[in-house]
Design a protein around this motif. Structure first.
Motif, short mmCIF file in Angstrom:
data_model
loop_
_atom_site.label_atom_id
_atom_site.label_comp_id
_atom_site.label_asym_id
_atom_site.label_seq_id
_atom_site.Cartn_x
_atom_site.Cartn_y
_atom_site.Cartn_z
N ARG A 1 5.23 8.01 0.78
CA ARG A 1 6.43 7.74 0.01
C ARG A 1 6.79 9.02 -0.74
NH1 ARG A 1 7.35 4.28 -5.54
NH2 ARG A 1 9.61 4.61 -5.64
N CYS B 1 2.78 0.08 4.53
CA CYS B 1 1.33 0.19 4.38
C CYS B 1 0.65 -1.11 4.83
CB CYS B 1 0.97 0.50 2.94
SG CYS B 1 1.44 2.15 2.39
N ALA B 2 1.26 -2.25 4.49
CA ALA B 2 0.68 -3.52 4.88
C ALA B 2 0.71 -3.70 6.40
CB ALA B 2 1.43 -4.67 4.20
N GLU C 1 9.92 1.82 -2.96
CA GLU C 1 8.60 1.21 -3.17
C GLU C 1 8.40 0.03 -2.23
OE1 GLU C 1 5.82 -0.54 -6.83
OE2 GLU C 1 7.93 -0.03 -7.17
N ALA C 2 9.44 -0.77 -2.07
CA ALA C 2 9.32 -1.96 -1.21
C ALA C 2 9.06 -1.56 0.24
CB ALA C 2 10.59 -2.80 -1.30
N PHE D 1 7.79 1.24 1.33
CA PHE D 1 6.47 1.87 1.42
C PHE D 1 5.37 0.81 1.44
CE2 PHE D 1 2.77 3.61 -0.92
CZ PHE D 1 2.39 4.60 -0.02
N ASN D 2 5.44 -0.14 0.53
CA ASN D 2 4.39 -1.17 0.46
C ASN D 2 4.35 -2.02 1.73
OD1 ASN D 2 3.64 -0.33 -2.10
ND2 ASN D 2 4.92 -1.83 -3.15
N LYS D 3 5.51 -2.37 2.26
CA LYS D 3 5.54 -3.17 3.49
C LYS D 3 5.00 -2.35 4.66
CE LYS D 3 6.88 -6.87 5.84
NZ LYS D 3 6.55 -6.50 7.22
N CYS E 1 -0.58 6.09 2.12
CA CYS E 1 -1.46 4.97 2.47
C CYS E 1 -2.15 5.20 3.80
CB CYS E 1 -0.68 3.65 2.53
SG CYS E 1 0.56 3.54 3.81
N GLU F 1 3.21 9.37 -2.63
CA GLU F 1 2.16 8.39 -2.42
C GLU F 1 1.78 8.37 -0.96
OE1 GLU F 1 2.54 4.51 -4.61
OE2 GLU F 1 4.58 5.22 -4.88
#
Length: 271
Positions: free
Chosen positions: A249, A238-239, A231-232, A234-236, A267, A265
């Motif tokens: 993800r 996407c940002a 998750e970490a 993936f989120n980074k 993005c 997921e």
């Protein structure tokens, strides 16, 4: 009248053209297109998905760009043809050995193919040519040869240079079939993957966690497809890169939809 030097130059050009037949056209996956990575089992992808990766034994999704997964440098698990037992029975000398037994990738329990010499590389490619052609006749448009990092698990039997030499031949043959070829991970290749070996695009796993995404972006531009398993990460990703490259993800075992561990997921925008 033409000078002797001009005639000689013309003959060299003609000889060069004759020795390098024109390759059939090949199509790359759409840059930025939404990816679905289905190695754990085939299922119906979401509507926005443009690109699907499946094992070479699976049927394609006829509405999308399909990439054929092939374990190029290790044995396939649970397969009659291409599995460890198959290689031991038919081509035992093409496996890396440790104390007389096949060296095993501890994470996936796969044997390592021995590409340490030109003779062994040629023999392994002859075996895999059938599999590459099967990808073509099954209407895949691209190939994903996996485990370019097997040299790290080869007990010193071969190095990255041997991997590069093998993949040059692999990519050349796939291109002759009209198939685009992905560089799978192996950021240590730098831009050699595209410029020397001839990979058309890249598929990466956890490049965010490994701090490698910039290497692939520099080498392939938008022609790389990013899979993150955390998750970490993936989120980074996407940002940092949403809208620039395709990012998804997935769960670590890429299980099919409906499985209790299934994760998917996205993005990246669709194209």
């Amino acid at each position: 009248m033409k000078t002797a030097a001009a005639v000689a130059a013309l003959l060299l050009v003609l000889a060069s053209c004759a020795s390098e037949p024109e390759l059939p056209p090949r199509e790359k996956p759409p840059a930025g297109g939404q990816l679905d990575y289905q190695l754990g089992g085939a299922y119906q992808p979401d509507v926005p998905v443009k690109i699907v990766v499946r094992d070479r034994s699976k049927i394609i999704d006829g509405r999308r760009y399909n990439i054929c997964y092939l374990n190029a440098l290790q044995t396939q698990p649970n397969k009659a043809e291409g599995g460890l037992d198959w290689w031991r029975k038919n081509h035992d000398d093409l496996l890396v050995k440790k104390n007389g037994e096949p060296a095993i990738d501890p994470e996936w329990q796969e044997g390592i193919l021995d590409i340490s010499t030109g003779e062994k590389r040629a023999r392994i490619l002859e075996i895999q040519k059938k599999w590459i052609k099967d990808c073509k006749t099954s209407y895949f448009k691209g190939v994903e040869p996996d485990n370019l990092d097997s040299y790290q698990r080869s007990q010193g039997a071969f190095d990255l240079n041997a991997t590069k030499e093998y993949m040059k031949s692999f990519v050349r043959y796939a291109h002759e079939q009209g198939l685009a070829v992905a560089q799978k991970n192996a950021a240590e290749l730098g831009d050699a993957g595209k410029k020397e070996i001839g990979f058309d695009f890249a598929i990466t796993e956890d490049c965010q966690a490994r701090n490698e995404c910039g290497t692939f972006a520099n080498a392939f531009g938008r022609d790389f497809f990013q899979i993150e398993y955390t998750e970490a990460g993936f989120n980074k990703s996407c940002a940092d890169r949403a809208g620039k490259v395709s990012i998804i993800r997935r769960d670590r075992n890429v299980v099919p939809y409906g499985h209790e561990d299934y994760v998917y997921e996205v993005c990246s925008p669709t194209v």
